[in-house]
Design an enzyme around this catalytic site. Structure first.
Site, PDB file in Angstrom:
ATOM      1  N   HIS A  80       0.688  -1.334   0.158  1.00  0.00           N
ATOM      2  CA  HIS A  80       0.172  -0.289  -0.215  1.00  0.00           C
ATOM      3  C   HIS A  80       0.476   1.432   0.220  1.00  0.00           C
ATOM      4  CE1 HIS A  80      -2.876  -3.258   1.320  1.00  0.00           C
ATOM      5  NE2 HIS A  80      -3.763  -2.231   1.532  1.00  0.00           N
ATOM      6  N   ASP A 149      -4.338  -6.655  -7.537  1.00  0.00           N
ATOM      7  CA  ASP A 149      -4.798  -5.924  -6.140  1.00  0.00           C
ATOM      8  C   ASP A 149      -5.157  -4.311  -6.477  1.00  0.00           C
ATOM      9  OD1 ASP A 149      -5.550  -5.273  -3.154  1.00  0.00           O
ATOM     10  OD2 ASP A 149      -3.784  -6.242  -3.452  1.00  0.00           O
TER      11      ASP A 149
END
Length: 234
Positions: A80, A149
C-alpha cells in the site's frame, strides 16, 4: 461455517463476490501487512482452509477471489505504501505457489503488486506479462478471472489509467480501483476501455459456478453458533 456466515451476510445485501480467501504463505520476518491474515506457514494448511472458505461462501451464492497471486507472504514492505522487492529464488518461490496450484480451479484470482526478481526484474507482478502468463496462467494453471489488487496502492507508478492500462496489457482481465475518485475513474475508463471477449467469458464462468445460495445449509444464526462452538474447542 464462518465462510458460509460471511457469505449469507454479504448475499443479504446483494453482494455476490468477496475478495477472499488469502492464500499467501506466511514467512518469518515479512511485513505485517500479511501477518495474522495468513492461514499459516504450511502450504497444505493454507490451501485446505482456503478451500473451505471458497466452498462456504459458494454455498451462500458468493464467489471467492483467491489472493494475492503469485504470493504476498515474503514481502518485507507494505505494498500500500511502496513496491515490495522479493529476492527469493525461483526454487524458493515454489513453496509460495503451492496453495494457488492446489486451488487453481478457483473462479477468480487477484494478482499482487510485487517485484519478483527471479521472474521479472523490471515490472511488478500485476504489470508483468511473464508473471501473468508463465507463472499464473501456465505454472499455477489458473484459468479463472484475474484482477489486480487496488491500483491506487503506492507500489505502482503513473496515473490510475496508466496503471490499469499496463495491467490489462500484461494479461489481467480487470483492475480494481478503490478510491472512488471520479477523475481517476474517468482516466481508467479512457485508457482501458471495455472488457475483452476472453475476460467476459471468464467472468460469466466464474459467476455461473456459484451455487444458488442460502438453501443448502444452515442459516446465518446457526452457522455462527456452530462456528463459535468450534472456536471454543481451540
Amino acid at each position: 461455517m464462518n465462510a458460509r456466515a460471511i457469505g449469507l451476510m454479504l448475499a443479504a445485501h446483494g453482494i455476490n463476490v468477496n475478495c477472499a480467501p488469502m492464500l499467501d504463505v506466511r514467512q518469518p520476518d515479512a511485513d505485517m501487512i500479511v501477518g495474522d491474515r495468513a492461514y499459516g506457514e504450511e502450504p497444505m494448511q493454507v490451501a485446505a482452509i482456503g478451500r473451505a472458505v471458497l466452498d462456504g461462501m459458494a454455498s451462500a451464492g458468493v464467489v471467492g477471489v483467491v489472493k494475492h497471486m503469485p504470493g504476498h507472504g515474503r514481502a518485507t514492505v507494505d505494498s500500500h505504501k511502496e513496491l515490495p522487492l522479493v529476492r527469493a529464488s525461483a526454487e524458493e518461490l515454489d513453496l509460495d505457489l503451492e496453495p494457488f496450484v492446489t486451488l487453481r480451479n478457483a473462479p477468480m484470482g487477484m494478482v499482487a503488486h510485487i517485484l519478483f526478481e527471479a521472474w521479472d526484474r523490471y515490472r511488478p507482478s500485476s504489470q508483468s506479462p511473464f508473471v501473468i502468463d508463465e507463472i499464473i496462467r501456465k505454472r499455477i494453471g489458473f484459468e479463472g478471472l484475474l484482477m489486480t489488487d487496488d491500483i491506487g496502492m503506492e507500489a505502482l507508478q503513473g496515473s490510475a489509467g496508466e496503471r490499469s492500462a499496463a495491467a490489462i496489457a500484461a494479461g489481467c482481465d480487470l483492475t480494481l480501483h478503490c478510491s472512488g475518485k471520479f477523475d481517476e475513474m474517468l482516466d481508467v475508463a479512457r485508457l482501458v476501455g471495455p472488457m475483452s471477449v476472453e475476460a467476459e467469458a471468464r467472468l460469466a464462468r466464474a459467476m455461473a459456478g456459484a451455487m444458488v445460495g442460502g438453501s443448502e445449509g444452515p442459516d446465518f444464526a446457526e452457522a455462527v453458533a456452530v462456528r463459535d462452538e468450534l472456536l471454543a474447542l481451540a
